[in-house]
Write a protein that holds these residues in place. Structure first.
Motif, PDB file in Angstrom:
ATOM      1  N   THR A  67       0.836  -1.210   0.000  1.00  0.00           N
ATOM      2  CA  THR A  67       0.000   0.000   0.000  1.00  0.00           C
ATOM      3  C   THR A  67       0.862   1.248   0.000  1.00  0.00           C
ATOM      4  O   THR A  67       0.635   2.179  -0.785  1.00  0.00           O
ATOM      5  CB  THR A  67      -0.928  -0.004   1.234  1.00  0.00           C
ATOM      6  OG1 THR A  67      -1.738  -1.171   1.201  1.00  0.00           O
ATOM      7  CG2 THR A  67      -1.815   1.225   1.255  1.00  0.00           C
ATOM      8  N   ALA A  70       2.694   1.648  -3.428  1.00  0.00           N
ATOM      9  CA  ALA A  70       1.821   2.125  -4.505  1.00  0.00           C
ATOM     10  C   ALA A  70       1.470   3.597  -4.302  1.00  0.00           C
ATOM     11  O   ALA A  70       1.408   4.369  -5.269  1.00  0.00           O
ATOM     12  CB  ALA A  70       0.551   1.273  -4.559  1.00  0.00           C
ATOM     13  N   TYR A  73       4.732   5.707  -5.186  1.00  0.00           N
ATOM     14  CA  TYR A  73       4.977   5.740  -6.630  1.00  0.00           C
ATOM     15  C   TYR A  73       3.856   6.472  -7.363  1.00  0.00           C
ATOM     16  O   TYR A  73       4.098   7.158  -8.352  1.00  0.00           O
ATOM     17  CB  TYR A  73       5.159   4.325  -7.188  1.00  0.00           C
ATOM     18  CG  TYR A  73       6.504   3.742  -6.857  1.00  0.00           C
ATOM     19  CD1 TYR A  73       7.680   4.418  -7.168  1.00  0.00           C
ATOM     20  CD2 TYR A  73       6.616   2.504  -6.237  1.00  0.00           C
ATOM     21  CE1 TYR A  73       8.918   3.882  -6.864  1.00  0.00           C
ATOM     22  CE2 TYR A  73       7.842   1.965  -5.922  1.00  0.00           C
ATOM     23  CZ  TYR A  73       8.997   2.666  -6.245  1.00  0.00           C
ATOM     24  OH  TYR A  73      10.213   2.145  -5.937  1.00  0.00           O
ATOM     25  N   GLY A  74       2.638   6.329  -6.890  1.00  0.00           N
ATOM     26  CA  GLY A  74       1.526   7.046  -7.519  1.00  0.00           C
ATOM     27  C   GLY A  74       1.648   8.555  -7.347  1.00  0.00           C
ATOM     28  O   GLY A  74       1.380   9.322  -8.275  1.00  0.00           O
ATOM     29  N   ALA A  77       4.423   9.723  -9.664  1.00  0.00           N
ATOM     30  CA  ALA A  77       3.959   9.790 -11.056  1.00  0.00           C
ATOM     31  C   ALA A  77       3.030  10.990 -11.248  1.00  0.00           C
ATOM     32  O   ALA A  77       3.102  11.668 -12.284  1.00  0.00           O
ATOM     33  CB  ALA A  77       3.239   8.497 -11.423  1.00  0.00           C
ATOM     34  N   GLN A  85      -0.373   6.615 -15.433  1.00  0.00           N
ATOM     35  CA  GLN A  85       0.356   5.775 -14.488  1.00  0.00           C
ATOM     36  C   GLN A  85      -0.083   6.072 -13.050  1.00  0.00           C
ATOM     37  O   GLN A  85      -0.234   5.163 -12.237  1.00  0.00           O
ATOM     38  CB  GLN A  85       1.858   5.993 -14.632  1.00  0.00           C
ATOM     39  CG  GLN A  85       2.694   5.081 -13.757  1.00  0.00           C
ATOM     40  CD  GLN A  85       4.181   5.357 -13.902  1.00  0.00           C
ATOM     41  OE1 GLN A  85       4.605   6.309 -14.544  1.00  0.00           O
ATOM     42  NE2 GLN A  85       4.990   4.499 -13.289  1.00  0.00           N
ATOM     43  N   SER A  86      -0.312   7.334 -12.755  1.00  0.00           N
ATOM     44  CA  SER A  86      -0.760   7.729 -11.418  1.00  0.00           C
ATOM     45  C   SER A  86      -2.106   7.089 -11.084  1.00  0.00           C
ATOM     46  O   SER A  86      -2.299   6.575  -9.971  1.00  0.00           O
ATOM     47  CB  SER A  86      -0.852   9.248 -11.333  1.00  0.00           C
ATOM     48  OG  SER A  86      -1.432   9.642 -10.123  1.00  0.00           O
ATOM     49  N   LEU A  88      -3.398   4.330 -12.379  1.00  0.00           N
ATOM     50  CA  LEU A  88      -3.222   2.891 -12.206  1.00  0.00           C
ATOM     51  C   LEU A  88      -2.617   2.557 -10.839  1.00  0.00           C
ATOM     52  O   LEU A  88      -3.025   1.598 -10.169  1.00  0.00           O
ATOM     53  CB  LEU A  88      -2.335   2.327 -13.322  1.00  0.00           C
ATOM     54  CG  LEU A  88      -2.990   2.257 -14.702  1.00  0.00           C
ATOM     55  CD1 LEU A  88      -1.967   1.833 -15.757  1.00  0.00           C
ATOM     56  CD2 LEU A  88      -4.158   1.285 -14.668  1.00  0.00           C
ATOM     57  N   LEU A  89      -1.654   3.354 -10.400  1.00  0.00           N
ATOM     58  CA  LEU A  89      -1.036   3.111  -9.103  1.00  0.00           C
ATOM     59  C   LEU A  89      -2.005   3.401  -7.954  1.00  0.00           C
ATOM     60  O   LEU A  89      -1.973   2.715  -6.926  1.00  0.00           O
ATOM     61  CB  LEU A  89       0.240   3.932  -8.963  1.00  0.00           C
ATOM     62  CG  LEU A  89       1.418   3.391  -9.782  1.00  0.00           C
ATOM     63  CD1 LEU A  89       2.544   4.407  -9.888  1.00  0.00           C
ATOM     64  CD2 LEU A  89       1.927   2.096  -9.161  1.00  0.00           C
ATOM     65  N   GLY A  92      -4.128   0.435  -7.760  1.00  0.00           N
ATOM     66  CA  GLY A  92      -3.338  -0.615  -7.124  1.00  0.00           C
ATOM     67  C   GLY A  92      -3.234  -0.413  -5.621  1.00  0.00           C
ATOM     68  O   GLY A  92      -3.255  -1.378  -4.841  1.00  0.00           O
ATOM     69  N   ARG A  93      -3.138   0.848  -5.188  1.00  0.00           N
ATOM     70  CA  ARG A  93      -3.106   1.148  -3.765  1.00  0.00           C
ATOM     71  C   ARG A  93      -4.395   0.699  -3.093  1.00  0.00           C
ATOM     72  O   ARG A  93      -4.375   0.097  -2.015  1.00  0.00           O
ATOM     73  CB  ARG A  93      -2.899   2.645  -3.538  1.00  0.00           C
ATOM     74  CG  ARG A  93      -2.941   3.045  -2.072  1.00  0.00           C
ATOM     75  CD  ARG A  93      -2.998   4.555  -1.913  1.00  0.00           C
ATOM     76  NE  ARG A  93      -4.154   5.147  -2.572  1.00  0.00           N
ATOM     77  CZ  ARG A  93      -5.346   5.321  -2.002  1.00  0.00           C
ATOM     78  NH1 ARG A  93      -5.561   4.910  -0.774  1.00  0.00           N
ATOM     79  NH2 ARG A  93      -6.317   5.889  -2.656  1.00  0.00           N
TER      80      ARG A  93
END
Length: 117
Positions: A67, A70, A73-74, A77, A85-86, A88-89, A92-93
Motif C-alpha cells: 500500500t 503504490a 509511486y503514484g 507519477a 500511471q498515477s 493505475l497506481l 493498485g493502492r
C-alpha cells in the motif's frame, strides 16, 4: 489482661488515616478473594512483538508495504505529470489496502479459532 489486636483489626487501622478510609492502594494490585492471577510473562519490546506478530500473520506487513509503495509511486507519477500511471497506481493502492484489511480480518478469525495454550 490486655486484648491482642487481630490482623483484621490492624488492617482496618492501617487503612484509616486522618482524612478517613483509603479505598485503594494504587501501588499494589487489588486483592480479590478466590482469585490468583497467572504469573506475568516477560514484557515484550516493540521489536520482539513486531517479529512475533509478523510470524503469526505475514500478509499484513506485506499488504502494508505494498500500500505504501503504490501510494508513493503514484504520488511521484502524479507529480511528474504521468496521469495514466498515477491513476493505475492509485487503483493498485486501493487493491493493496483491501488485501491488507482482508489479511487483518483473517488473522483475527484465525486467532479467535485457535485453541488456548
Amino acid at each position: 489482661m490486655a486484648a491482642v489486636p487481630t490482623s483484621a483489626a490492624s488492617e482496618q487501622t492501617a487503612e484509616m488515616s486522618a482524612s478517613g478510609p483509603v479505598p485503594f492502594d494504587f501501588s499494589q494490585p487489588p486483592m480479590i478473594e478466590g482469585f490468583s492471577p497467572l504469573p506475568r510473562v516477560k514484557e515484550e519490546t516493540f521489536k520482539e512483538k513486531f517479529i512475533r506478530k509478523t510470524k503469526e500473520n505475514p500478509f499484513v506487513p506485506i499488504g502494508s508495504v505494498a500500500t505504501a509503495g503504490a501510494l508513493l509511486y503514484g504520488l511521484r507519477a502524479f507529480h511528474q505529470g504521468k496521469t495514466r500511471q498515477s491513476q493505475l497506481l492509485m487503483r493498485g493502492r486501493i487493491f493493496a489496502q483491501g488485501f491488507t484489511v482482508v489479511a487483518i480480518i483473517f488473522g483475527v478469525f484465525a486467532t479467535a479459532l485457535k485453541p488456548k495454550q
